[in-house]
Design a protein around this motif. Structure first.
Motif, PDB file in Angstrom:
ATOM      1  N   ARG A  35      22.683  -4.480   6.497  1.00  0.00           N
ATOM      2  CA  ARG A  35      22.112  -3.130   6.395  1.00  0.00           C
ATOM      3  C   ARG A  35      20.833  -3.078   5.575  1.00  0.00           C
ATOM      4  O   ARG A  35      20.127  -2.080   5.598  1.00  0.00           O
ATOM      5  CB  ARG A  35      23.147  -2.174   5.785  1.00  0.00           C
ATOM      6  CG  ARG A  35      24.421  -2.055   6.609  1.00  0.00           C
ATOM      7  CD  ARG A  35      25.389  -1.059   5.988  1.00  0.00           C
ATOM      8  NE  ARG A  35      26.596  -0.919   6.785  1.00  0.00           N
ATOM      9  CZ  ARG A  35      27.691  -1.658   6.637  1.00  0.00           C
ATOM     10  NH1 ARG A  35      27.723  -2.595   5.681  1.00  0.00           N
ATOM     11  NH2 ARG A  35      28.747  -1.480   7.403  1.00  0.00           N
ATOM     12  N   ASN A  36      20.544  -4.143   4.822  1.00  0.00           N
ATOM     13  CA  ASN A  36      19.403  -4.116   3.910  1.00  0.00           C
ATOM     14  C   ASN A  36      18.171  -4.844   4.443  1.00  0.00           C
ATOM     15  O   ASN A  36      17.217  -5.068   3.694  1.00  0.00           O
ATOM     16  CB  ASN A  36      19.806  -4.725   2.560  1.00  0.00           C
ATOM     17  CG  ASN A  36      20.926  -3.951   1.900  1.00  0.00           C
ATOM     18  OD1 ASN A  36      20.828  -2.748   1.722  1.00  0.00           O
ATOM     19  ND2 ASN A  36      22.013  -4.634   1.566  1.00  0.00           N
ATOM     20  N   LEU A  37      18.182  -5.211   5.710  1.00  0.00           N
ATOM     21  CA  LEU A  37      17.034  -5.934   6.271  1.00  0.00           C
ATOM     22  C   LEU A  37      15.765  -5.106   6.174  1.00  0.00           C
ATOM     23  O   LEU A  37      15.778  -3.890   6.398  1.00  0.00           O
ATOM     24  CB  LEU A  37      17.302  -6.297   7.731  1.00  0.00           C
ATOM     25  CG  LEU A  37      18.358  -7.373   7.984  1.00  0.00           C
ATOM     26  CD1 LEU A  37      18.505  -7.607   9.479  1.00  0.00           C
ATOM     27  CD2 LEU A  37      18.015  -8.674   7.270  1.00  0.00           C
ATOM     28  N   GLN A  38      14.674  -5.804   5.865  1.00  0.00           N
ATOM     29  CA  GLN A  38      13.391  -5.131   5.705  1.00  0.00           C
ATOM     30  C   GLN A  38      12.289  -5.955   6.380  1.00  0.00           C
ATOM     31  O   GLN A  38      12.445  -7.130   6.659  1.00  0.00           O
ATOM     32  CB  GLN A  38      13.056  -4.953   4.216  1.00  0.00           C
ATOM     33  CG  GLN A  38      14.061  -4.126   3.452  1.00  0.00           C
ATOM     34  CD  GLN A  38      13.719  -4.022   1.982  1.00  0.00           C
ATOM     35  OE1 GLN A  38      12.577  -4.266   1.579  1.00  0.00           O
ATOM     36  NE2 GLN A  38      14.691  -3.656   1.168  1.00  0.00           N
ATOM     37  N   GLY A  39      11.165  -5.300   6.609  1.00  0.00           N
ATOM     38  CA  GLY A  39       9.990  -6.008   7.112  1.00  0.00           C
ATOM     39  C   GLY A  39      10.072  -6.302   8.591  1.00  0.00           C
ATOM     40  O   GLY A  39      10.336  -5.439   9.410  1.00  0.00           O
ATOM     41  N   TRP A  40       9.860  -7.599   8.952  1.00  0.00           N
ATOM     42  CA  TRP A  40       9.741  -8.044  10.339  1.00  0.00           C
ATOM     43  C   TRP A  40      11.004  -8.760  10.798  1.00  0.00           C
ATOM     44  O   TRP A  40      11.591  -9.535  10.060  1.00  0.00           O
ATOM     45  CB  TRP A  40       8.554  -9.003  10.459  1.00  0.00           C
ATOM     46  CG  TRP A  40       8.444  -9.691  11.781  1.00  0.00           C
ATOM     47  CD1 TRP A  40       9.014 -10.893  12.140  1.00  0.00           C
ATOM     48  CD2 TRP A  40       7.746  -9.231  12.926  1.00  0.00           C
ATOM     49  NE1 TRP A  40       8.702 -11.199  13.440  1.00  0.00           N
ATOM     50  CE2 TRP A  40       7.920 -10.199  13.950  1.00  0.00           C
ATOM     51  CE3 TRP A  40       6.969  -8.097  13.190  1.00  0.00           C
ATOM     52  CZ2 TRP A  40       7.350 -10.054  15.217  1.00  0.00           C
ATOM     53  CZ3 TRP A  40       6.410  -7.963  14.441  1.00  0.00           C
ATOM     54  CH2 TRP A  40       6.601  -8.935  15.439  1.00  0.00           C
ATOM     55  N   LEU A  41      11.433  -8.495  12.043  1.00  0.00           N
ATOM     56  CA  LEU A  41      12.561  -9.213  12.629  1.00  0.00           C
ATOM     57  C   LEU A  41      12.269  -9.505  14.096  1.00  0.00           C
ATOM     58  O   LEU A  41      11.902  -8.602  14.854  1.00  0.00           O
ATOM     59  CB  LEU A  41      13.849  -8.387  12.515  1.00  0.00           C
ATOM     60  CG  LEU A  41      15.083  -8.966  13.238  1.00  0.00           C
ATOM     61  CD1 LEU A  41      15.486 -10.313  12.634  1.00  0.00           C
ATOM     62  CD2 LEU A  41      16.252  -7.977  13.175  1.00  0.00           C
ATOM     63  N   THR A  42      12.428 -10.780  14.490  1.00  0.00           N
ATOM     64  CA  THR A  42      12.306 -11.182  15.885  1.00  0.00           C
ATOM     65  C   THR A  42      13.681 -11.512  16.438  1.00  0.00           C
ATOM     66  O   THR A  42      14.419 -12.307  15.838  1.00  0.00           O
ATOM     67  CB  THR A  42      11.397 -12.422  16.030  1.00  0.00           C
ATOM     68  OG1 THR A  42      10.080 -12.092  15.610  1.00  0.00           O
ATOM     69  CG2 THR A  42      11.344 -12.883  17.480  1.00  0.00           C
ATOM     70  N   LEU A  43      14.037 -10.909  17.567  1.00  0.00           N
ATOM     71  CA  LEU A  43      15.287 -11.203  18.257  1.00  0.00           C
ATOM     72  C   LEU A  43      14.955 -12.106  19.439  1.00  0.00           C
ATOM     73  O   LEU A  43      14.302 -11.670  20.394  1.00  0.00           O
ATOM     74  CB  LEU A  43      15.953  -9.914  18.744  1.00  0.00           C
ATOM     75  CG  LEU A  43      16.271  -8.870  17.662  1.00  0.00           C
ATOM     76  CD1 LEU A  43      16.839  -7.614  18.289  1.00  0.00           C
ATOM     77  CD2 LEU A  43      17.229  -9.439  16.626  1.00  0.00           C
ATOM     78  N   GLU A  44      15.398 -13.361  19.378  1.00  0.00           N
ATOM     79  CA  GLU A  44      15.035 -14.340  20.403  1.00  0.00           C
ATOM     80  C   GLU A  44      16.213 -14.683  21.304  1.00  0.00           C
ATOM     81  O   GLU A  44      17.375 -14.554  20.923  1.00  0.00           O
ATOM     82  CB  GLU A  44      14.520 -15.622  19.734  1.00  0.00           C
ATOM     83  CG  GLU A  44      13.233 -15.434  18.943  1.00  0.00           C
ATOM     84  CD  GLU A  44      12.619 -16.758  18.544  1.00  0.00           C
ATOM     85  OE1 GLU A  44      12.538 -17.665  19.403  1.00  0.00           O
ATOM     86  OE2 GLU A  44      12.227 -16.892  17.383  1.00  0.00           O
ATOM     87  N   ARG A  67      10.341  -2.598   9.690  1.00  0.00           N
ATOM     88  CA  ARG A  67       9.074  -1.978  10.074  1.00  0.00           C
ATOM     89  C   ARG A  67       8.484  -2.581  11.351  1.00  0.00           C
ATOM     90  O   ARG A  67       7.724  -1.930  12.049  1.00  0.00           O
ATOM     91  CB  ARG A  67       8.050  -2.121   8.936  1.00  0.00           C
ATOM     92  CG  ARG A  67       8.414  -1.329   7.684  1.00  0.00           C
ATOM     93  CD  ARG A  67       8.341   0.166   7.963  1.00  0.00           C
ATOM     94  NE  ARG A  67       8.481   0.961   6.753  1.00  0.00           N
ATOM     95  CZ  ARG A  67       9.625   1.427   6.277  1.00  0.00           C
ATOM     96  NH1 ARG A  67      10.753   1.147   6.932  1.00  0.00           N
ATOM     97  NH2 ARG A  67       9.667   2.148   5.186  1.00  0.00           N
ATOM     98  N   GLU A  68       8.821  -3.852  11.648  1.00  0.00           N
ATOM     99  CA  GLU A  68       8.249  -4.535  12.806  1.00  0.00           C
ATOM    100  C   GLU A  68       9.360  -5.276  13.544  1.00  0.00           C
ATOM    101  O   GLU A  68      10.122  -6.022  12.939  1.00  0.00           O
ATOM    102  CB  GLU A  68       7.161  -5.520  12.365  1.00  0.00           C
ATOM    103  CG  GLU A  68       6.047  -4.853  11.572  1.00  0.00           C
ATOM    104  CD  GLU A  68       4.980  -5.843  11.141  1.00  0.00           C
ATOM    105  OE1 GLU A  68       4.770  -6.836  11.861  1.00  0.00           O
ATOM    106  OE2 GLU A  68       4.375  -5.624  10.095  1.00  0.00           O
ATOM    107  N   LEU A  69       9.442  -5.067  14.855  1.00  0.00           N
ATOM    108  CA  LEU A  69      10.490  -5.671  15.672  1.00  0.00           C
ATOM    109  C   LEU A  69       9.886  -6.342  16.894  1.00  0.00           C
ATOM    110  O   LEU A  69       8.983  -5.791  17.532  1.00  0.00           O
ATOM    111  CB  LEU A  69      11.487  -4.606  16.121  1.00  0.00           C
ATOM    112  CG  LEU A  69      12.671  -4.314  15.188  1.00  0.00           C
ATOM    113  CD1 LEU A  69      13.366  -3.037  15.620  1.00  0.00           C
ATOM    114  CD2 LEU A  69      13.654  -5.472  15.171  1.00  0.00           C
TER     115      LEU A  69
END
Length: 256
Positions: A35-44, A67-69
Motif C-alpha cells: 500500500r505504500n508504493l510511491q513514484g514509478w512502477l512498471t508492470l511487465e 505517480r508514474e505507471l
C-alpha cells in the motif's frame, strides 16, 4: 519476481514488477498488500497467466503514492483479455504519467479518458495494433504530452478522440485544452483526421488551443485533415506521409 513479494508491506519503491509465467513467481495480487508504493512502477509481461482476481487484488486504484505507471505486454497470448485486464488495473487519480506498451486488446479502457485524472500530464500509447479507435483522451484537463504509436487498425480519428459523443456536448470542456506536444507514428491504415470543429463553431470549443509541436510520421495513407485550426503551433513535422498534400497545406496556413 520471488514468491511472497506481498509480505514486504512497508516497501515504498519498486520500479519493476514482472508477472510470473505459468504460476511461477509472484502474481499481480501480491501488489495489493504493498500500500505504500510511491513514484514509478512498471508492470511487465502482463500476458503471463494473469487472472481477473489477481488484477483486482493488485488494487492500483488505491495506491495514491504512485505517480508514474507503465503497462507492458510482449505478445498476444495472455490468459485474460488485455482490454479487461487494463480495465481492472485502473490507477489512482493522482497518477501523472502513463505508458502503455504492446497492448494486445481491441479497445482501451474507459477510465483512460476520464476527466478525474486531472494530474495526468503525459500519456504514451505504443503498439495498440488491434484497436480500431483511439481512446477519448481529449477531456483530460492537464494533459500536455501525447504520443500515439503503432495503432495499425485505426482508419479514422474523429469525435471519440476528443471525448465527444451524443449527450455529452453540454458538459464537454474544450478538447485538449492543455496539450503542447502531439505525436502520431506508424499508423498504417489511418486515412482521415476529423476535427471537432465543423468550420462553423466559434474558437471557444476548438481543440488544441495551445498545441506547440505536432508530428506525423509513417502515416502513409493519411490524406484528409478536416477543419484543423492550430493557432499556437511553432513546429510541424510531417515525415513519410505521402498522401498528405492539400490537407498539409491547410494545417500550415492555419498556423499563421
Amino acid at each position: 519476481m520471488p514468491v511472497g513479494m506481498g509480505k514486504l508491506v512497508k516497501l515504498q519503491k519498486l520500479t519493476d514488477f514482472i508477472v510470473g509465467e505459468q504460476q511461477r513467481g509472484s502474481g499481480l495480487g501480491e501488489l495489493g498488500e504493498l500500500r505504500n508504493l510511491q513514484g514509478w512502477l512498471t508492470l511487465e509481461n502482463l500476458e503471463n497467466d494473469v487472472n481477473e482476481g489477481d488484477a483486482l487484488r493488485a488494487n492500483l486504484k488505491d495506491k495514491k503514492g504512485l505517480r508514474e505507471l507503465e503497462y507492458c505486454w510482449k505478445n498476444n497470448y495472455g490468459s485474460v483479455d488485455a482490454s479487461l485486464l487494463l480495465q481492472l488495473l485502473r490507477p489512482h487519480v493522482n497518477v501523472e504519467r502513463i505508458d502503455i506498451t504492446g497492448f494486445s486488446g481491441t479497445s482501451l479502457p474507459d477510465w483512460l479518458g476520464d476527466s478525474s485524472y486531472s494530474k495526468l500530464v503525459s500519456l504514451v500509447l505504443h503498439g495498440g495494433k488491434h484497436c480500431t479507435h483511439l481512446p477519448p483522451v481529449g477531456q483530460l484537463p492537464f494533459l500536455e504530452i501525447l504520443w500515439i504509436i503503432g495503432f495499425d487498425s485505426v482508419v479514422s480519428v474523429g469525435a471519440e478522440f476528443y471525448g465527444g459523443g451524443s449527450g455529452k456536448s453540454s458538459t464537454q470542456q474544450q478538447p485538449f485544452q492543455s496539450l503542447k506536444k502531439l505525436n502520431f507514428k506508424v499508423m498504417a491504415r489511418w486515412e482521415e483526421w476529423i476535427s471537432n470543429d465543423d468550420g462553423r463553431q466559434g474558437s471557444r470549443r476548438r481543440a488544441f488551443p495551445i498545441l506547440e509541436r505536432l508530428e506525423l510520421t509513417l502515416c502513409g495513407e493519411l490524406r484528409r485533415v478536416n477543419h484543423m485550426f492550430l493557432p499556437s503551433v511553432v513546429e510541424l513535422r510531417i515525415l513519410l506521409a505521402f498522401q498528405l498534400k492539400t490537407s498539409m497545406l491547410r494545417i500550415v496556413t492555419s498556423m499563421f
